[in-house]
Design an enzyme around this catalytic site. Structure first.
Site, PDB file in Angstrom:
ATOM      1  N   TYR A  73      11.322  47.953 -67.419  1.00 29.07           N
ATOM      2  CA  TYR A  73       9.879  47.710 -67.317  1.00 29.07           C
ATOM      3  C   TYR A  73       9.518  46.507 -68.166  1.00 29.07           C
ATOM      4  O   TYR A  73       9.935  46.395 -69.321  1.00 29.07           O
ATOM      5  CB  TYR A  73       9.093  48.928 -67.800  1.00 29.07           C
ATOM      6  CG  TYR A  73       7.586  48.747 -67.736  1.00 29.07           C
ATOM      7  CD1 TYR A  73       6.929  48.625 -66.507  1.00 29.07           C
ATOM      8  CD2 TYR A  73       6.816  48.692 -68.898  1.00 29.07           C
ATOM      9  CE1 TYR A  73       5.550  48.460 -66.444  1.00 29.07           C
ATOM     10  CE2 TYR A  73       5.427  48.532 -68.838  1.00 29.07           C
ATOM     11  CZ  TYR A  73       4.798  48.416 -67.608  1.00 29.07           C
ATOM     12  OH  TYR A  73       3.441  48.254 -67.550  1.00 29.07           O
ATOM     13  N   ASP A 120      13.609  41.122 -73.237  1.00 32.79           N
ATOM     14  CA  ASP A 120      12.292  41.717 -73.416  1.00 32.79           C
ATOM     15  C   ASP A 120      12.390  42.693 -74.588  1.00 32.79           C
ATOM     16  O   ASP A 120      12.825  43.825 -74.435  1.00 32.79           O
ATOM     17  CB  ASP A 120      11.847  42.425 -72.134  1.00 32.79           C
ATOM     18  CG  ASP A 120      10.438  43.005 -72.275  1.00 32.79           C
ATOM     19  OD1 ASP A 120       9.932  43.070 -73.416  1.00 32.79           O
ATOM     20  OD2 ASP A 120       9.869  43.409 -71.244  1.00 32.79           O
ATOM     21  N   LYS A 130       3.808  45.003 -78.980  1.00 33.66           N
ATOM     22  CA  LYS A 130       3.736  46.276 -79.715  1.00 33.66           C
ATOM     23  C   LYS A 130       3.703  46.101 -81.252  1.00 33.66           C
ATOM     24  O   LYS A 130       2.645  45.866 -81.797  1.00 33.66           O
ATOM     25  CB  LYS A 130       4.823  47.213 -79.217  1.00 33.66           C
ATOM     26  CG  LYS A 130       4.582  47.522 -77.720  1.00 33.66           C
ATOM     27  CD  LYS A 130       5.367  48.657 -77.113  1.00 33.66           C
ATOM     28  CE  LYS A 130       4.792  48.974 -75.733  1.00 33.66           C
ATOM     29  NZ  LYS A 130       5.691  48.847 -74.612  1.00 33.66           N
TER      30      LYS A 130
HETATM   31  C1  LIG Z   1       5.211  48.091 -73.277  1.00 29.21           C
HETATM   32  C2  LIG Z   1       6.160  47.114 -72.660  1.00 29.21           C
HETATM   33  C3  LIG Z   1       5.717  45.971 -71.970  1.00 29.21           C
HETATM   34  C4  LIG Z   1       4.270  45.749 -71.630  1.00 29.21           C
HETATM   35  O1  LIG Z   1       3.477  45.585 -72.746  1.00 29.21           O
HETATM   36  P1  LIG Z   1       1.884  45.824 -72.594  1.00 29.21           P
HETATM   37  O2  LIG Z   1       1.344  45.389 -73.906  1.00 29.21           O
HETATM   38  O3  LIG Z   1       1.719  47.278 -72.297  1.00 29.21           O
HETATM   39  O4  LIG Z   1       1.426  44.971 -71.461  1.00 29.21           O
HETATM   40  C5  LIG Z   1       6.644  45.051 -71.551  1.00 29.21           C
HETATM   41  N1  LIG Z   1       7.954  45.238 -71.778  1.00 29.21           N
HETATM   42  C6  LIG Z   1       8.423  46.327 -72.416  1.00 29.21           C
HETATM   43  C7  LIG Z   1       9.883  46.461 -72.663  1.00 29.21           C
HETATM   44  C8  LIG Z   1       7.534  47.312 -72.851  1.00 29.21           C
HETATM   45  O5  LIG Z   1       8.009  48.414 -73.418  1.00 29.21           O
END
Ligand SMILES: *Cc1c(COP(=O)(O)O)cnc(C)c1O
Length: 431
Positions: free
Chosen positions: A144, A239, A267
């Site tokens: 994701y 990511d 985050k």
């Molecule tokens: C949470 C998350 C995202 C998206 O971040 P948002 O601030 O919710 O848009 C992208 N990549 C990873 C791996 C995530 O866990």
């Protein structure tokens, strides 16, 4: 445990907000039942709208590595607020946060702040296409990277919980340039690189998968991706929106000693406020506007309040033994889960890297990718989740998410959790 107030609030919310929530996983589609509305958090604890107290292992899905309402983070936020909330002009503290990110991530020479992880991943992809002049990208099944169109293909937890791994509204022209490989399977990546020579701009990967439950990279997987992408002049994007400052201060790239070309962060670097960032090699990042032709902008990007919360969080993470403490706490929770289910003879597997972990109900030897995740017993997890909740422990409301341990979890919290997990396991076994 009475949850009358939460039920009322949910009914009201559904009148005005789709499904009553502003992000789908909050609706508890994967575990059933009525979501609790949260009112307050302090350290490792949260309180719902009915005043029930829980030990929290969600931590707002990852940002709250210090726990809720850390006094030093709150005071930095309040101090900054007194000077204003947003300027849409440069401020000194943005550079301080950028300098700290660059210092902690040797693969990053320049970094751009945005307002969400979604934006970070979307921008990193656009940049990789701008830099390479190629169209296609490779992502992994169950990976994701936020909800940008090109990335909402086989995208793990949120979408999988709701039975629509591919979102409606994502046109085939968006999806056709997204190739989906299998996590921990280098051959599946190699096959695409062979089939589309000089056509693939980037491979984007969560270096520790966290959105189909936690799945560590097999030894050699990240190194293999690095080799293949380098040979094909394809960019490697890590990511690290979850793993950055979580599995090590320098993220998974420090832990596994593999340097990507571009990194997405989010985050934790926002200390609980909306944030994202992408950064990497200077020659690539110089393609970003205003230095280069790739456009990307944001009214609230680098917002001073967010940046202050991020700086305070990182400062505290640089304290003594942070990551050894997180490792010990994560291990303690893992052992509680393993012991409890061994005792009642229910087969489970706990995948963990540091303070991020997932309990899978399965008798499989290894949970290595989406295929093995999808064969786990989601019903058993839902039952465990509700039993735990009823005795005051808040675990992720989905079998496909990571639980997070924070520095605020005390040994007493972990002891209470151990006992609660034992009770919940007995109840799960009893059916
Ligand atoms: C949470 C998350 C995202 C998206 O971040 P948002 O601030 O919710 O848009 C992208 N990549 C990873 C791996 C995530 O866990």
């Amino acid at each position: 445990m009475a949850r009358q107030r939460s039920s009322e609030l949910f009914a009201q919310a559904r009148q005005f907000i789709p499904g009553g929530v502003n992000s789908p996983a909050r609706s508890w589609g994967a575990v059933g039942g009525t979501p609790i509305f949260l009112a307050r958090g302090q350290g490792s604890r949260i309180w719902d709208a009915d005043g029930n107290e829980y030990i929290d292992f969600v931590g707002s899905w990852g940002p709250l590595i210090l726990g809720h309402s850390h006094p030093q983070v709150l005071s930095r936020i309040k101090e900054t607020l007194d000077s204003g909330t947003s300027f849409g002009a440069p401020t000194e503290i943005e550079t301080q946060l950028a300098r700290e990110v660059v210092r902690a991530y040797p693969s990053i020479d320049l970094v751009r702040f945005v307002s969400s992880g979604t934006e970070a991943a979307m921008s990193a992809l656009r940049l990789s296409r701008a830099f390479t002049g190629r169209d296609k990208i490779i992502k992994f099944s169950g990976g994701y990277h936020g909800h940008a169109d090109a990335l909402l293909v086989k995208a793990g937890s949120g979408a999988a919980s709701h039975g629509t791994p591919d979102s409606a509204g994502v046109t085939s022209s968006f999806a056709q340039d997204t190739l989906v490989a299998e996590y921990n399977d280098l051959e599946s990546v190699e096959a695409y690189l062979r089939a589309h020579p000089r056509k693939i701009a980037a491979v984007i990967v969560e270096p520790v998968a966290g959105n189909m439950g936690v799945i560590p990279p097999r030894p050699g997987f990240l190194e293999g991706l690095r080799d293949m992408t380098s040979k094909n002049e394809t960019l490697l994007i890590f990511d690290e929106v979850i793993t950055g400052f979580r599995v090590a201060y320098g993220g998974a790239q420090e832990l596994y000693n593999v340097a990507p070309d571009l990194t997405c962060l989010g985050k934790i670097i926002g200390g609980g406020l909306p944030v994202g960032a992408y950064g990497g090699r200077r020659d690539i990042m110089e393609v970003v506007s205003p230095l280069g032709p790739m456009y990307q902008a944001g009214t609230l990007s680098g917002n001073p309040v967010t940046v202050a919360a991020g700086l305070a969080t990182l400062e505290l993470l640089r304290g003594p033994d942070t990551y050894a403490k997180l490792e010990a706490k994560g291990l303690s929770l893992t052992q509680s889960l393993e012991d409890a289910f061994a005792e009642v003879d229910v087969p489970v597997r706990v995948n963990r890297v540091g303070s991020m972990l997932t309990l899978f109900f399965t008798d499989q030897e290894e949970i290595a990718g989406w295929e093995s995740v999808s064969r786990c017993d989601a019903q058993a997890y839902a039952s465990f989740f509700h039993r735990l909740l009823d005795i005051g422990i808040y675990f992720p409301p989905s079998p496909f998410e990571s639980a997070f341990v924070s520095l605020a979890h005390t040994s007493e919290d972990l002891e209470v959790t151990r006992e609660s997990v034992h009770k919940a396991a007995l109840a799960v076994k009893a059916g």
